[in-house]
Design an enzyme around this catalytic site. Structure first.
Site, PDB file in Angstrom:
ATOM      1  N   ARG A 164       0.838  -1.196   0.000  1.00 26.86           N
ATOM      2  CA  ARG A 164       0.000   0.000   0.000  1.00 26.86           C
ATOM      3  C   ARG A 164       0.876   1.249   0.000  1.00 26.86           C
ATOM      4  O   ARG A 164       2.027   1.221   0.445  1.00 26.86           O
ATOM      5  CB  ARG A 164      -0.903   0.017   1.234  1.00 26.86           C
ATOM      6  CG  ARG A 164      -1.791  -1.219   1.379  1.00 26.86           C
ATOM      7  CD  ARG A 164      -2.561  -1.177   2.692  1.00 26.86           C
ATOM      8  NE  ARG A 164      -3.436  -2.342   2.860  1.00 26.86           N
ATOM      9  CZ  ARG A 164      -3.084  -3.467   3.459  1.00 26.86           C
ATOM     10  NH1 ARG A 164      -1.853  -3.586   3.967  1.00 26.86           N
ATOM     11  NH2 ARG A 164      -3.928  -4.471   3.566  1.00 26.86           N
ATOM     12  N   LYS A 188      -1.453  -2.735   8.100  1.00 29.05           N
ATOM     13  CA  LYS A 188      -2.612  -2.401   8.912  1.00 29.05           C
ATOM     14  C   LYS A 188      -2.559  -3.130  10.246  1.00 29.05           C
ATOM     15  O   LYS A 188      -2.109  -4.272  10.321  1.00 29.05           O
ATOM     16  CB  LYS A 188      -3.900  -2.777   8.177  1.00 29.05           C
ATOM     17  CG  LYS A 188      -4.237  -1.853   7.009  1.00 29.05           C
ATOM     18  CD  LYS A 188      -5.587  -2.196   6.434  1.00 29.05           C
ATOM     19  CE  LYS A 188      -5.994  -1.201   5.359  1.00 29.05           C
ATOM     20  NZ  LYS A 188      -7.332  -1.500   4.801  1.00 29.05           N
ATOM     21  N   HIS A 258      -3.178   2.430  -5.940  1.00 26.78           N
ATOM     22  CA  HIS A 258      -3.744   1.135  -5.573  1.00 26.78           C
ATOM     23  C   HIS A 258      -3.904   0.236  -6.797  1.00 26.78           C
ATOM     24  O   HIS A 258      -3.946  -0.998  -6.663  1.00 26.78           O
ATOM     25  CB  HIS A 258      -5.098   1.329  -4.889  1.00 26.78           C
ATOM     26  CG  HIS A 258      -5.290   0.448  -3.695  1.00 26.78           C
ATOM     27  ND1 HIS A 258      -4.483   0.502  -2.576  1.00 26.78           N
ATOM     28  CD2 HIS A 258      -6.181  -0.544  -3.450  1.00 26.78           C
ATOM     29  CE1 HIS A 258      -4.876  -0.390  -1.694  1.00 26.78           C
ATOM     30  NE2 HIS A 258      -5.899  -1.048  -2.201  1.00 26.78           N
ATOM     31  N   ARG A 261      -1.126  -2.105  -6.998  1.00 25.55           N
ATOM     32  CA  ARG A 261      -1.319  -3.229  -6.069  1.00 25.55           C
ATOM     33  C   ARG A 261      -2.243  -4.269  -6.712  1.00 25.55           C
ATOM     34  O   ARG A 261      -1.963  -5.473  -6.675  1.00 25.55           O
ATOM     35  CB  ARG A 261      -1.917  -2.689  -4.775  1.00 25.55           C
ATOM     36  CG  ARG A 261      -2.202  -3.706  -3.675  1.00 25.55           C
ATOM     37  CD  ARG A 261      -2.582  -2.930  -2.411  1.00 25.55           C
ATOM     38  NE  ARG A 261      -3.221  -3.746  -1.392  1.00 25.55           N
ATOM     39  CZ  ARG A 261      -2.570  -4.454  -0.473  1.00 25.55           C
ATOM     40  NH1 ARG A 261      -1.247  -4.494  -0.496  1.00 25.55           N
ATOM     41  NH2 ARG A 261      -3.233  -5.131   0.448  1.00 25.55           N
ATOM     42  N   HIS A 284      -3.390  -9.310   3.461  1.00 31.18           N
ATOM     43  CA  HIS A 284      -4.826  -9.429   3.693  1.00 31.18           C
ATOM     44  C   HIS A 284      -5.089 -10.343   4.884  1.00 31.18           C
ATOM     45  O   HIS A 284      -4.530 -11.434   4.964  1.00 31.18           O
ATOM     46  CB  HIS A 284      -5.525 -10.017   2.463  1.00 31.18           C
ATOM     47  CG  HIS A 284      -5.640  -9.050   1.324  1.00 31.18           C
ATOM     48  ND1 HIS A 284      -5.846  -9.438   0.018  1.00 31.18           N
ATOM     49  CD2 HIS A 284      -5.601  -7.688   1.302  1.00 31.18           C
ATOM     50  CE1 HIS A 284      -5.913  -8.369  -0.759  1.00 31.18           C
ATOM     51  NE2 HIS A 284      -5.766  -7.305  -0.003  1.00 31.18           N
ATOM     52  N   TYR A 293      -9.150 -10.984  -6.844  1.00 32.93           N
ATOM     53  CA  TYR A 293      -8.194 -10.964  -7.958  1.00 32.93           C
ATOM     54  C   TYR A 293      -8.330 -12.199  -8.840  1.00 32.93           C
ATOM     55  O   TYR A 293      -7.960 -12.171 -10.011  1.00 32.93           O
ATOM     56  CB  TYR A 293      -6.766 -10.831  -7.416  1.00 32.93           C
ATOM     57  CG  TYR A 293      -6.571  -9.527  -6.676  1.00 32.93           C
ATOM     58  CD1 TYR A 293      -6.575  -8.317  -7.364  1.00 32.93           C
ATOM     59  CD2 TYR A 293      -6.446  -9.499  -5.294  1.00 32.93           C
ATOM     60  CE1 TYR A 293      -6.435  -7.115  -6.689  1.00 32.93           C
ATOM     61  CE2 TYR A 293      -6.305  -8.304  -4.613  1.00 32.93           C
ATOM     62  CZ  TYR A 293      -6.301  -7.116  -5.321  1.00 32.93           C
ATOM     63  OH  TYR A 293      -6.179  -5.931  -4.658  1.00 32.93           O
TER      64      TYR A 293
END
Length: 312
Positions: A164, A188, A258, A261, A284, A293
């Site tokens: 990110r 995150k 993004h 990504r 994730h 994806y």
């Protein structure tokens, strides 16, 4: 003993910000959503003894119908489903905390529902477009152009690793493990993960660290990997502006960092990478998030079939 809404909001924000694993952006958004609920209650006249001071709002006034009314009102202002879903999550988190803290006798947010955010397929930049962008960046990444060297490194890292933008700008010089071609990334929830990168990204990084960065460096940001001409850590907006400008000239059109990504993940899966490996790479928490994806790859397969098969 009653508790004012304003006081509860202050305590809730402190709760979110103290080791809960939420990003600063999430804390700010949740606090803003709860404050918006307070304004709604104030407008509905739910003050104690009719006082005009918003601090007199009391959390005991909360019930499911009020929460639903607030969410419905918010939905009438053209907000996206994703924003409404976030607002609902913020209030559920707030009321759950109120109940756990024994500030209310029951949790009115337990039955609060919101529309599921629609999940659209992400934009993917073609390999051909990426090759053209890399060629143009390489022409500008000369020893006497440190900004050009940095821009190439930024683009290479984003596409090579799929990290990110917030993770990119947070990298330090010691985040790079040259012996294994790995970046230590803080994602995150303050979770650290190891992300590999290839030789083109390594070369771009090496060129930036050896030649480009020293031209901008000062004692202010001795540790930051990416810095601007004033020696300050590069910000998210600067990276967004760079990537958006480059992608605008391709068939992809208007898109931000993004999309790199998305492209990295899709190209990895197209090349046969394992879904769980891609999940780990992207950081994730849920495999379901990564599975979008595979939908992109299936759509590309279907399109190729329709265009190529004689009996499609």
């Amino acid at each position: 003993m009653s508790t004012s809404f304003e006081h509860a909001l202050e305590r809730f924000a402190t709760h979110l910000d103290s080791g809960r694993g939420y990003s600063a952006h999430t804390v700010k958004a949740y606090a803003s959503d709860v404050a918006d609920l307070g304004e709604f209650l104030k407008a509905r006249g739910l003050q104690t003894n009719g006082a005009a001071n918003p601090a007199s709002l009391e959390v005991e006034a909360l019930d499911l119908e009020l929460l639903r009314d607030w969410l419905w009102q918010a939905s009438q202002h053209g907000l996206t489903k994703a924003t409404i879903a976030r607002k609902s999550a913020a209030i559920r988190s707030f009321t759950a905390w109120l109940y756990k803290s024994e500030l209310i006798s029951s949790d009115p947010g337990l039955r609060l529902r919101s529309p599921k955010a629609g999940r659209s397929l992400p934009k993917v930049v073609s390999r051909e477009s990426l090759s053209q962008i890399f060629e143009s960046l390489e022409l500008k990444a000369l020893d006497d152009n440190p900004a050009g060297i940095r821009d190439l490194a930024v683009f290479e890292i984003l596409y090579a690793t799929g990290i990110r933008v917030s993770e990119l700008v947070g990298l330090d010089l010691d985040s790079i493990d040259y012996s294994r071609n790995i970046l230590r990334v803080l994602g995150k929830g303050n979770k650290q993960r190891m992300v590999p990168f290839g030789l083109p990204a390594r070369d771009a990084l090496d060129h930036w660290v050896r030649i480009g960065r020293p031209a901008f460096a000062n004692e202010k940001n001795a540790s930051a990997l990416l810095i601007n001409s004033r020696g300050q850590r590069v910000g998210v907006r600067q990276v967004y502006s760079l990537v958006a400008k480059l992608l605008e000239q391709t068939p992809t059109g208007a898109a931000g960092p993004h999309s790199l990504r998305h492209s990295a993940a899709t190209h990895l899966l197209d090349g046969g990478a394992d879904l769980r490996a891609v999940q780990e790479l992207l950081g994730h928490a849920s495999l379901g998030t990564t599975q979008i994806y595979t939908h992109v790859s299936i759509e590309r397969l279907r399109e190729g079939y329709q265009n190529a098969h004689p009996r499609a």
